[in-house]
Design a protein around this motif. Structure first.
Motif, short mmCIF file in Angstrom:
data_model
loop_
_atom_site.label_atom_id
_atom_site.label_comp_id
_atom_site.label_asym_id
_atom_site.label_seq_id
_atom_site.Cartn_x
_atom_site.Cartn_y
_atom_site.Cartn_z
N LEU A 70 0.92 -1.22 -0.05
CA LEU A 70 0.02 -0.02 -0.01
C LEU A 70 0.92 0.99 -0.03
O LEU A 70 1.63 1.38 1.07
N ASP A 71 0.92 2.08 -1.20
CA ASP A 71 1.62 3.16 -1.10
C ASP A 71 1.24 4.46 -0.40
O ASP A 71 1.91 5.07 0.06
N ALA A 72 -0.05 4.47 -0.03
CA ALA A 72 -0.39 5.58 0.81
C ALA A 72 -2.15 5.19 1.35
O ALA A 72 -2.82 4.70 0.92
N LEU A 73 -2.24 5.43 2.58
CA LEU A 73 -3.30 5.64 3.42
C LEU A 73 -3.64 6.98 3.82
O LEU A 73 -2.97 7.62 4.61
N VAL A 74 -5.01 7.45 3.02
CA VAL A 74 -5.45 8.78 3.50
C VAL A 74 -6.41 8.74 4.38
O VAL A 74 -7.68 8.13 4.24
N HIS A 75 -6.43 9.05 5.74
CA HIS A 75 -7.42 9.36 6.75
C HIS A 75 -8.28 10.41 6.38
O HIS A 75 -7.86 11.43 7.08
N SER A 196 -11.88 25.02 -2.23
CA SER A 196 -12.55 24.25 -2.95
C SER A 196 -12.31 22.74 -2.60
O SER A 196 -10.77 22.49 -2.00
N ARG A 197 -12.89 21.78 -2.87
CA ARG A 197 -12.52 20.27 -2.64
C ARG A 197 -11.47 19.95 -3.57
O ARG A 197 -10.62 19.26 -3.17
N ASP A 198 -11.28 20.55 -4.72
CA ASP A 198 -10.39 20.34 -5.60
C ASP A 198 -8.96 20.74 -5.32
O ASP A 198 -7.95 20.12 -5.49
N THR A 199 -8.92 21.97 -4.72
CA THR A 199 -7.94 22.42 -4.14
C THR A 199 -7.21 21.75 -2.94
O THR A 199 -6.33 21.39 -2.86
N VAL A 200 -8.01 21.22 -2.19
CA VAL A 200 -7.60 20.29 -1.15
C VAL A 200 -7.16 18.97 -1.44
O VAL A 200 -6.01 18.69 -0.87
N ALA A 201 -7.80 18.33 -2.58
CA ALA A 201 -7.34 17.07 -3.13
C ALA A 201 -6.20 17.21 -3.85
O ALA A 201 -5.31 16.36 -3.65
N THR A 202 -5.86 18.44 -4.54
CA THR A 202 -4.69 18.72 -5.21
C THR A 202 -3.41 18.85 -4.23
O THR A 202 -2.47 18.29 -4.52
N THR A 203 -3.80 19.63 -2.98
CA THR A 203 -2.67 19.53 -2.09
C THR A 203 -2.39 18.22 -1.45
O THR A 203 -0.96 17.98 -1.33
N ILE A 204 -3.32 17.24 -1.04
CA ILE A 204 -3.01 16.12 -0.75
C ILE A 204 -2.17 15.29 -1.60
O ILE A 204 -1.27 14.72 -1.24
N MET A 205 -2.60 15.35 -3.05
CA MET A 205 -2.07 14.58 -4.16
C MET A 205 -0.54 15.09 -3.94
O MET A 205 0.53 14.30 -4.37
N THR A 206 -0.21 16.43 -4.11
CA THR A 206 1.12 17.11 -4.08
C THR A 206 1.83 16.27 -3.03
O THR A 206 3.19 16.10 -3.18
N VAL A 207 1.39 16.38 -1.76
CA VAL A 207 2.09 15.76 -0.72
C VAL A 207 2.41 14.37 -0.74
O VAL A 207 3.46 13.94 -0.50
N LEU A 208 1.41 13.56 -1.25
CA LEU A 208 1.70 11.98 -1.54
C LEU A 208 2.79 11.99 -2.59
O LEU A 208 3.51 11.00 -2.70
N ASP A 209 2.99 12.97 -3.48
CA ASP A 209 3.92 12.76 -4.57
C ASP A 209 5.26 13.57 -4.13
O ASP A 209 6.15 13.51 -5.32
N ALA A 210 5.54 13.92 -3.09
CA ALA A 210 6.61 14.44 -2.59
C ALA A 210 8.17 13.45 -2.90
O ALA A 210 7.89 12.21 -2.90
#
Length: 233
Positions: A70-75, A196-210
């Motif tokens: 599992l590459d990531a777990l998002v709670h 927006s939800r898109d903004t927050v989702a983009t931020t999460i994805m960016t963090v996961l892609d560090a």
């Protein structure tokens, strides 16, 4: 390279948006929801159907997934009730702690072997309430303070295993929970003054892609001009 990512609370709101965005870019999404029907229309490769209010049910549900890496777990999932400490019910204290704390810890524990195998990432969606408690948010704030403690302990314990841990504190974003919170306060709501939800989702994805040689341990975000929560009464 595509990743396998489990998102809790994927049936609606930010969780649904995140599942959609991750699937669009080719990631394998394991979507969690309390019921299978809640995941209708949500793109996912596997479903984790479990009620987080019953943490004891998670072991069987996770075993059925058969996930080895599992590459990531998002709670992402959580519950909130607005009430003064003097008035909050035992039922809400128990439900809030079960969903926001105990189930999170248990799900993380159950998935640690798969996360270790992938040198994965655990992202805890926290809240400003996890840093400072506001009036009438005692039960929710207590759960989010506890969530920070879990993240801090996990980070120290699992660094040697290559697991990255992030606590994300987004404030004022457009989701059902934010609308419900303001409804309970009797406060105005303006989505134009929320992220927006898109903004927050983009931020999460960016963090996961560090990059592999970096981890974002903690991140706080808010809109440029958030609408304060003030009762109209």
């Amino acid at each position: 390279m595509s990743k396998t990512i489990l998102v809790t609370g994927a049936g609606r709101g930010l969780g649904r948006t995140l599942a959609e965005r991750l699937s669009e870019r080719g990631d394998t999404v394991i979507a969690h929801a309390r019921t299978a029907s809640a995941l209708e229309g949500v793109p996912h490769a596997q479903a984790l159907v479990a009620d987080l209010a019953d943490p004891g049910s998670l072991a069987e549900a996770v075993a059925a997934l058969g996930v080895e890496r599992l590459d990531a777990l998002v709670h992402n999932a959580g519950v909130l009730n607005v009430n003064a400490v003097a008035d909050e019910t035992l039922e809400w204290w128990q439900r809030t702690m079960a969903v926001n704390v105990v189930a999170v810890a248990e799900l993380t524990r159950l998935l640690l072997p798969a996360l270790r195998a992938a040198r994965g990432h655990v992202l805890f969606l926290n809240s400003g309430a996890g840093l400072s408690a506001a009036p009438r948010l005692g039960s929710y704030a207590a759960s989010k303070h506890a969530l920070k403690a879990i993240a801090d302990a996990l980070r120290a314990e699992e660094q040697a295993n290559g697991i990255r841990v992030t606590s994300f504190y987004p404030s004022h974003f457009d989701t059902d929970m934010q609308r419900g919170l303001r409804d309970q306060y009797g406060a105005d709501y303006d989505p134009a003054r929320a992220m927006s939800r898109d903004t927050v989702a983009t931020t999460i994805m960016t963090v996961l892609d560090a990059p592999a040689d970096m981890v974002v341990n903690e991140l706080r975000t808010e809109p440029p001009n958030p609408l304060p929560i003030r009762s109209k009464n």
